[in-house]
Design a protein around this motif. Structure first.
Motif, PDB file in Angstrom:
ATOM      1  N   PRO A   1       0.824  -1.219   0.000  1.00 39.04           N
ATOM      2  CA  PRO A   1       0.000   0.000   0.000  1.00 39.04           C
ATOM      3  C   PRO A   1       0.852   1.260   0.000  1.00 39.04           C
ATOM      4  O   PRO A   1       1.755   1.421   0.829  1.00 39.04           O
ATOM      5  CB  PRO A   1      -0.814  -0.137   1.291  1.00 39.04           C
ATOM      6  CG  PRO A   1      -0.891  -1.613   1.533  1.00 39.04           C
ATOM      7  CD  PRO A   1       0.427  -2.160   1.057  1.00 39.04           C
ATOM      8  N   ALA A   2       0.553   2.146  -0.921  1.00 40.22           N
ATOM      9  CA  ALA A   2       1.392   3.332  -1.112  1.00 40.22           C
ATOM     10  C   ALA A   2       1.415   4.222   0.122  1.00 40.22           C
ATOM     11  O   ALA A   2       2.478   4.742   0.501  1.00 40.22           O
ATOM     12  CB  ALA A   2       0.897   4.118  -2.327  1.00 40.22           C
ATOM     13  N   TYR A   3       0.255   4.399   0.762  1.00 43.30           N
ATOM     14  CA  TYR A   3       0.241   5.323   1.898  1.00 43.30           C
ATOM     15  C   TYR A   3       0.965   4.746   3.102  1.00 43.30           C
ATOM     16  O   TYR A   3       1.605   5.486   3.856  1.00 43.30           O
ATOM     17  CB  TYR A   3      -1.185   5.706   2.282  1.00 43.30           C
ATOM     18  CG  TYR A   3      -1.191   6.772   3.352  1.00 43.30           C
ATOM     19  CD1 TYR A   3      -0.778   8.066   3.054  1.00 43.30           C
ATOM     20  CD2 TYR A   3      -1.537   6.474   4.663  1.00 43.30           C
ATOM     21  CE1 TYR A   3      -0.725   9.041   4.030  1.00 43.30           C
ATOM     22  CE2 TYR A   3      -1.491   7.448   5.648  1.00 43.30           C
ATOM     23  CZ  TYR A   3      -1.077   8.729   5.319  1.00 43.30           C
ATOM     24  OH  TYR A   3      -1.017   9.692   6.292  1.00 43.30           O
ATOM     25  N   ARG A   4       0.884   3.439   3.311  1.00 50.99           N
ATOM     26  CA  ARG A   4       1.625   2.843   4.425  1.00 50.99           C
ATOM     27  C   ARG A   4       3.124   3.057   4.240  1.00 50.99           C
ATOM     28  O   ARG A   4       3.852   3.349   5.201  1.00 50.99           O
ATOM     29  CB  ARG A   4       1.309   1.351   4.533  1.00 50.99           C
ATOM     30  CG  ARG A   4      -0.060   1.046   5.104  1.00 50.99           C
ATOM     31  CD  ARG A   4      -0.275  -0.457   5.223  1.00 50.99           C
ATOM     32  NE  ARG A   4      -1.556  -0.775   5.803  1.00 50.99           N
ATOM     33  CZ  ARG A   4      -1.776  -0.944   7.092  1.00 50.99           C
ATOM     34  NH1 ARG A   4      -0.772  -0.834   7.942  1.00 50.99           N
ATOM     35  NH2 ARG A   4      -2.979  -1.231   7.552  1.00 50.99           N
ATOM     36  N   LEU A   5       3.586   2.903   3.006  1.00 45.65           N
ATOM     37  CA  LEU A   5       5.005   3.133   2.738  1.00 45.65           C
ATOM     38  C   LEU A   5       5.354   4.601   2.961  1.00 45.65           C
ATOM     39  O   LEU A   5       6.396   4.926   3.547  1.00 45.65           O
ATOM     40  CB  LEU A   5       5.332   2.717   1.307  1.00 45.65           C
ATOM     41  CG  LEU A   5       6.786   2.891   0.872  1.00 45.65           C
ATOM     42  CD1 LEU A   5       7.724   2.079   1.758  1.00 45.65           C
ATOM     43  CD2 LEU A   5       6.958   2.498  -0.590  1.00 45.65           C
ATOM     44  N   ALA A   6       4.478   5.502   2.505  1.00 47.34           N
ATOM     45  CA  ALA A   6       4.722   6.928   2.706  1.00 47.34           C
ATOM     46  C   ALA A   6       4.774   7.276   4.189  1.00 47.34           C
ATOM     47  O   ALA A   6       5.625   8.077   4.622  1.00 47.34           O
ATOM     48  CB  ALA A   6       3.638   7.745   2.003  1.00 47.34           C
ATOM     49  N   CYS A   7       3.869   6.696   4.989  1.00 47.87           N
ATOM     50  CA  CYS A   7       3.877   6.920   6.443  1.00 47.87           C
ATOM     51  C   CYS A   7       5.225   6.545   7.048  1.00 47.87           C
ATOM     52  O   CYS A   7       5.812   7.308   7.829  1.00 47.87           O
ATOM     53  CB  CYS A   7       2.778   6.086   7.108  1.00 47.87           C
ATOM     54  SG  CYS A   7       1.154   6.822   7.062  1.00 47.87           S
ATOM     55  N   GLY A   8       5.687   5.351   6.696  1.00 49.74           N
ATOM     56  CA  GLY A   8       6.946   4.892   7.253  1.00 49.74           C
ATOM     57  C   GLY A   8       8.110   5.793   6.886  1.00 49.74           C
ATOM     58  O   GLY A   8       8.954   6.110   7.730  1.00 49.74           O
ATOM     59  N   LEU A   9       8.155   6.229   5.629  1.00 53.99           N
ATOM     60  CA  LEU A   9       9.266   7.073   5.179  1.00 53.99           C
ATOM     61  C   LEU A   9       9.219   8.455   5.826  1.00 53.99           C
ATOM     62  O   LEU A   9      10.260   9.002   6.233  1.00 53.99           O
ATOM     63  CB  LEU A   9       9.238   7.189   3.659  1.00 53.99           C
ATOM     64  CG  LEU A   9       9.515   5.886   2.890  1.00 53.99           C
ATOM     65  CD1 LEU A   9       9.373   6.111   1.387  1.00 53.99           C
ATOM     66  CD2 LEU A   9      10.896   5.335   3.225  1.00 53.99           C
ATOM     67  N   ILE A  10       8.015   9.041   5.917  1.00 50.94           N
ATOM     68  CA  ILE A  10       7.889  10.357   6.557  1.00 50.94           C
ATOM     69  C   ILE A  10       8.273  10.278   8.026  1.00 50.94           C
ATOM     70  O   ILE A  10       9.015  11.119   8.553  1.00 50.94           O
ATOM     71  CB  ILE A  10       6.463  10.904   6.382  1.00 50.94           C
ATOM     72  CG1 ILE A  10       6.169  11.189   4.914  1.00 50.94           C
ATOM     73  CG2 ILE A  10       6.261  12.171   7.220  1.00 50.94           C
ATOM     74  CD1 ILE A  10       4.718  11.550   4.641  1.00 50.94           C
ATOM     75  N   ALA A  11       7.745   9.262   8.714  1.00 49.13           N
ATOM     76  CA  ALA A  11       8.068   9.105  10.133  1.00 49.13           C
ATOM     77  C   ALA A  11       9.559   8.871  10.332  1.00 49.13           C
ATOM     78  O   ALA A  11      10.173   9.417  11.262  1.00 49.13           O
ATOM     79  CB  ALA A  11       7.265   7.950  10.721  1.00 49.13           C
ATOM     80  N   LEU A  12      10.163   8.066   9.457  1.00 50.24           N
ATOM     81  CA  LEU A  12      11.601   7.812   9.554  1.00 50.24           C
ATOM     82  C   LEU A  12      12.389   9.109   9.386  1.00 50.24           C
ATOM     83  O   LEU A  12      13.369   9.352  10.105  1.00 50.24           O
ATOM     84  CB  LEU A  12      12.013   6.796   8.494  1.00 50.24           C
ATOM     85  CG  LEU A  12      13.471   6.312   8.531  1.00 50.24           C
ATOM     86  CD1 LEU A  12      13.750   5.573   9.838  1.00 50.24           C
ATOM     87  CD2 LEU A  12      13.751   5.401   7.344  1.00 50.24           C
ATOM     88  N   ALA A  13      11.957   9.969   8.460  1.00 50.32           N
ATOM     89  CA  ALA A  13      12.632  11.242   8.259  1.00 50.32           C
ATOM     90  C   ALA A  13      12.506  12.140   9.484  1.00 50.32           C
ATOM     91  O   ALA A  13      13.468  12.803   9.889  1.00 50.32           O
ATOM     92  CB  ALA A  13      12.060  11.940   7.023  1.00 50.32           C
ATOM     93  N   VAL A  14      11.311  12.155  10.106  1.00 53.82           N
ATOM     94  CA  VAL A  14      11.109  12.990  11.297  1.00 53.82           C
ATOM     95  C   VAL A  14      11.958  12.475  12.454  1.00 53.82           C
ATOM     96  O   VAL A  14      12.589  13.265  13.180  1.00 53.82           O
ATOM     97  CB  VAL A  14       9.616  13.023  11.678  1.00 53.82           C
ATOM     98  CG1 VAL A  14       9.420  13.745  13.013  1.00 53.82           C
ATOM     99  CG2 VAL A  14       8.794  13.701  10.591  1.00 53.82           C
ATOM    100  N   ILE A  15      11.974  11.162  12.646  1.00 58.93           N
ATOM    101  CA  ILE A  15      12.790  10.580  13.720  1.00 58.93           C
ATOM    102  C   ILE A  15      14.267  10.921  13.503  1.00 58.93           C
ATOM    103  O   ILE A  15      14.987  11.301  14.436  1.00 58.93           O
ATOM    104  CB  ILE A  15      12.584   9.059  13.792  1.00 58.93           C
ATOM    105  CG1 ILE A  15      11.157   8.740  14.213  1.00 58.93           C
ATOM    106  CG2 ILE A  15      13.579   8.422  14.768  1.00 58.93           C
ATOM    107  CD1 ILE A  15      10.779   7.280  14.037  1.00 58.93           C
ATOM    108  N   GLY A  16      14.726  10.792  12.255  1.00 59.20           N
ATOM    109  CA  GLY A  16      16.109  11.135  11.952  1.00 59.20           C
ATOM    110  C   GLY A  16      16.404  12.596  12.231  1.00 59.20           C
ATOM    111  O   GLY A  16      17.476  12.939  12.742  1.00 59.20           O
ATOM    112  N   LEU A  17      15.450  13.479  11.929  1.00 58.00           N
ATOM    113  CA  LEU A  17      15.634  14.904  12.189  1.00 58.00           C
ATOM    114  C   LEU A  17      15.728  15.177  13.685  1.00 58.00           C
ATOM    115  O   LEU A  17      16.576  15.974  14.138  1.00 58.00           O
ATOM    116  CB  LEU A  17      14.479  15.696  11.581  1.00 58.00           C
ATOM    117  CG  LEU A  17      14.501  17.214  11.791  1.00 58.00           C
ATOM    118  CD1 LEU A  17      15.747  17.817  11.163  1.00 58.00           C
ATOM    119  CD2 LEU A  17      13.245  17.856  11.216  1.00 58.00           C
TER     120      LEU A  17
END
Length: 291
Positions: free
Chosen positions: A129-145
């Motif tokens: 699912p495209a949105y599940r993947l997008a969620c994970g990537l966005i959250a990963l970017a925020v955590i990294g920040l």
């Protein structure tokens, strides 16, 4: 690949909440029992406010919740700061109040949120699912920040100084109260963001945040104040364990075994070899401090 993508998606949810509660605990020594209910607030904002685009609903959730978090920290948490039990009860009461208000306004019926990205994407021949993947990537970017700010900026150094020794930090010119306020608001907003971001993949109801508390506390077991990298690593372990158990067995049995493992880890936390392992894990995930 499907399992790895599922771990990434779930890590995004657990990581935002765990790092948020770790930020709060680092500066204030407050175990924020309302963290899961802040996830619920973010999810309900995305579910109820249907006019703006989904991204603006997430921004609205953050903007609307920030003053509430500021008031809670200033009015309810500063006075009983030295009493850990008192602060836990205060945050528990705040969480209960949020649940009751939401249930009074919107009932206890679960709501569904339409994902802003429909369809699936193919990752190495695996549709997901495209949105599940997008969620994970966005959250990963925020955590990294957040980790970048914690370990590569002056504010992060100040946060870790207050976490290690607030009295010494105050003598060196830092205002611990200001750091605690910023940390409490920032940690709470990470939970709100998690709720808004993951609302299309969760059942949105007043009690949705309560089930997230135990996995998040598992992350705190392997963390020490200021060790946000360790908290993120623990969230990854939680996500991997949860997904793998559900792959190998039924959902009910997987959930039972998951909680048994969490309880077992909590019981063993005080053992000397566990403390040595935690120290070793901290050295891996936490960058060495400059001398």
């Amino acid at each position: 690949m499907d399992v790895l993508l599922a771990i990434l998606s779930l890590f995004g949810l657990y990581g935002l909440i765990t790092v948020g509660i770790a930020v709060i605990f680092a500066a204030t020594r407050v175990v924020n029992l309302a963290q899961g209910d802040l996830v619920m607030v973010g999810a309900y904002t995305a579910a109820v406010v249907t006019g703006p685009a989904f991204g603006w609903r997430a921004v609205l959730a953050l903007v609307a919740t920030a003053p509430l978090l500021l008031l809670v920290e200033r009015l309810l948490l500063r006075r009983p700061l030295a009493d850990g039990l008192a602060t836990m009860l205060v945050t528990w009461g705040v969480g209960m109040a949020l649940r009751q208000v939401v249930e009074l306004l919107f009932t206890s019926t679960s709501r569904a949120v339409e994902p802003p990205i429909a369809g699936t994407v193919t990752v190495l021949t695996t549709p997901y699912p495209a949105y599940r993947l997008a969620c994970g990537l966005i959250a990963l970017a925020v955590i990294g920040l957040v980790l970048l700010v914690a370990y590569r900026t002056d504010w992060g150094l100040t946060l870790r100084a207050v976490a290690d020794n607030a009295t010494m930090a105050a003598l060196l010119g830092t205002d611990p109260r200001r750091v605690r306020t910023v940390a409490f608001v920032l940690g709470g907003l990470l939970a709100v963001l998690a709720g808004a971001l993951y609302s299309p993949v969760l059942a949105v109801n007043p009690t949705m945040g309560f089930s997230l508390l135990v996995p998040v506390f598992f992350g705190l077991l392997f963390s020490r104040p200021g060790a946000l990298g360790t908290a993120a690593g623990a969230a990854l372990l939680i996500a991997a364990l949860s997904v793998l158990l559900r792959v190998w067995m039924s959902d009910v049995l997987a959930e039972v075994l998951f909680y048994l493992i969490v309880i077992g880890v909590a019981a063993l936390r005080s053992r000397p070899w566990i403390r040595r392992f935690s120290s070793w894990l901290s050295r891996i995930f936490v960058p060495a401090r400059a001398s």
